[in-house]
Design a protein around this motif. Sequence first.
Motif, PDB file in Angstrom:
ATOM      1  N   LEU A   1     115.058   5.086 -41.791  1.00  0.00           N
ATOM      2  CA  LEU A   1     115.936   5.791 -40.868  1.00  0.00           C
ATOM      3  C   LEU A   1     116.095   5.012 -39.565  1.00  0.00           C
ATOM      4  CD1 LEU A   1     114.802   9.463 -41.447  1.00  0.00           C
ATOM      5  CD2 LEU A   1     117.046   8.513 -41.962  1.00  0.00           C
ATOM      6  N   ASP A   2     115.001   4.460 -39.066  1.00  0.00           N
ATOM      7  CA  ASP A   2     115.074   3.631 -37.860  1.00  0.00           C
ATOM      8  C   ASP A   2     115.993   2.421 -38.085  1.00  0.00           C
ATOM      9  OD1 ASP A   2     113.368   5.297 -36.445  1.00  0.00           O
ATOM     10  OD2 ASP A   2     111.589   4.049 -36.803  1.00  0.00           O
TER      11      ASP A   2
ATOM     12  N   ARG B   1     119.918  11.191 -42.945  1.00  0.00           N
ATOM     13  CA  ARG B   1     118.746  11.936 -43.408  1.00  0.00           C
ATOM     14  C   ARG B   1     118.119  11.261 -44.628  1.00  0.00           C
ATOM     15  NH1 ARG B   1     122.395  16.421 -42.344  1.00  0.00           N
ATOM     16  NH2 ARG B   1     121.671  17.500 -40.494  1.00  0.00           N
TER      17      ARG B   1
ATOM     18  N   GLU C   1     114.136  11.616 -47.044  1.00  0.00           N
ATOM     19  CA  GLU C   1     112.856  12.274 -47.199  1.00  0.00           C
ATOM     20  C   GLU C   1     111.984  11.466 -48.154  1.00  0.00           C
ATOM     21  OE1 GLU C   1     111.026  16.593 -48.561  1.00  0.00           O
ATOM     22  OE2 GLU C   1     113.179  16.324 -48.431  1.00  0.00           O
TER      23      GLU C   1
ATOM     24  N   GLY D   1     113.243  13.619 -42.753  1.00  0.00           N
ATOM     25  CA  GLY D   1     113.492  12.864 -41.533  1.00  0.00           C
ATOM     26  C   GLY D   1     114.969  12.820 -41.221  1.00  0.00           C
ATOM     27  N   GLU D   2     115.265  12.651 -39.962  1.00  0.00           N
ATOM     28  CA  GLU D   2     116.663  12.639 -39.532  1.00  0.00           C
ATOM     29  C   GLU D   2     116.802  11.770 -38.286  1.00  0.00           C
ATOM     30  OE1 GLU D   2     118.848  16.466 -39.427  1.00  0.00           O
ATOM     31  OE2 GLU D   2     119.061  16.024 -37.289  1.00  0.00           O
ATOM     32  N   ARG D   3     117.912  11.062 -38.202  1.00  0.00           N
ATOM     33  CA  ARG D   3     118.258  10.282 -37.007  1.00  0.00           C
ATOM     34  C   ARG D   3     119.731  10.525 -36.698  1.00  0.00           C
ATOM     35  NH1 ARG D   3     113.733   9.668 -37.719  1.00  0.00           N
ATOM     36  NH2 ARG D   3     112.351   7.898 -37.397  1.00  0.00           N
TER      37      ARG D   3
ATOM     38  N   SER E   1     110.379   6.927 -45.195  1.00  0.00           N
ATOM     39  CA  SER E   1     111.689   7.376 -44.699  1.00  0.00           C
ATOM     40  C   SER E   1     111.864   7.117 -43.204  1.00  0.00           C
ATOM     41  CB  SER E   1     111.914   8.853 -45.005  1.00  0.00           C
ATOM     42  OG  SER E   1     110.968   9.665 -44.345  1.00  0.00           O
ATOM     43  N   GLU E   2     110.806   7.225 -42.432  1.00  0.00           N
ATOM     44  CA  GLU E   2     110.930   7.005 -40.986  1.00  0.00           C
ATOM     45  C   GLU E   2     111.376   5.576 -40.691  1.00  0.00           C
ATOM     46  OE1 GLU E   2     110.718   9.456 -38.640  1.00  0.00           O
ATOM     47  OE2 GLU E   2     110.533  10.753 -40.396  1.00  0.00           O
ATOM     48  N   GLU E   3     110.815   4.614 -41.409  1.00  0.00           N
ATOM     49  CA  GLU E   3     111.170   3.214 -41.192  1.00  0.00           C
ATOM     50  C   GLU E   3     112.614   2.923 -41.588  1.00  0.00           C
ATOM     51  OE1 GLU E   3     108.414   4.222 -42.818  1.00  0.00           O
ATOM     52  OE2 GLU E   3     106.845   3.612 -41.414  1.00  0.00           O
TER      53      GLU E   3
END
Length: 86
Positions: free
Chosen positions: A76-77, A66, A68, A2-4, A72-74
């Motif tokens: 990263l947000d 970044r 993984e 994941g990346e933001r 990870s999505e949470e």
Amino acid sequence: MGERTATVAAEVGLHARPAATFVQTAMKAPMDITVARSTGGDPVNGKSILQIMALDVRKGEQIVIRAEGEGSEEILDALATIASTP
């Protein structure tokens, strides 16, 4: 992975209190987290206050975060929100 991408909004950049809040949040995650300037350069450990501050990211500059793994999505947000909060 994941990346933001986030634009740093704090007047002091990603230093002092914003960096501490960022690292404290990152440390709650079980996975590795990296942060890099969007303009290039080597990523640093997102759980290290010294490495985050050494990036010397100023207000208005963009960073790439970044991570993984599960959750990870949470995280990263959450980290992108911290970086983009004035």
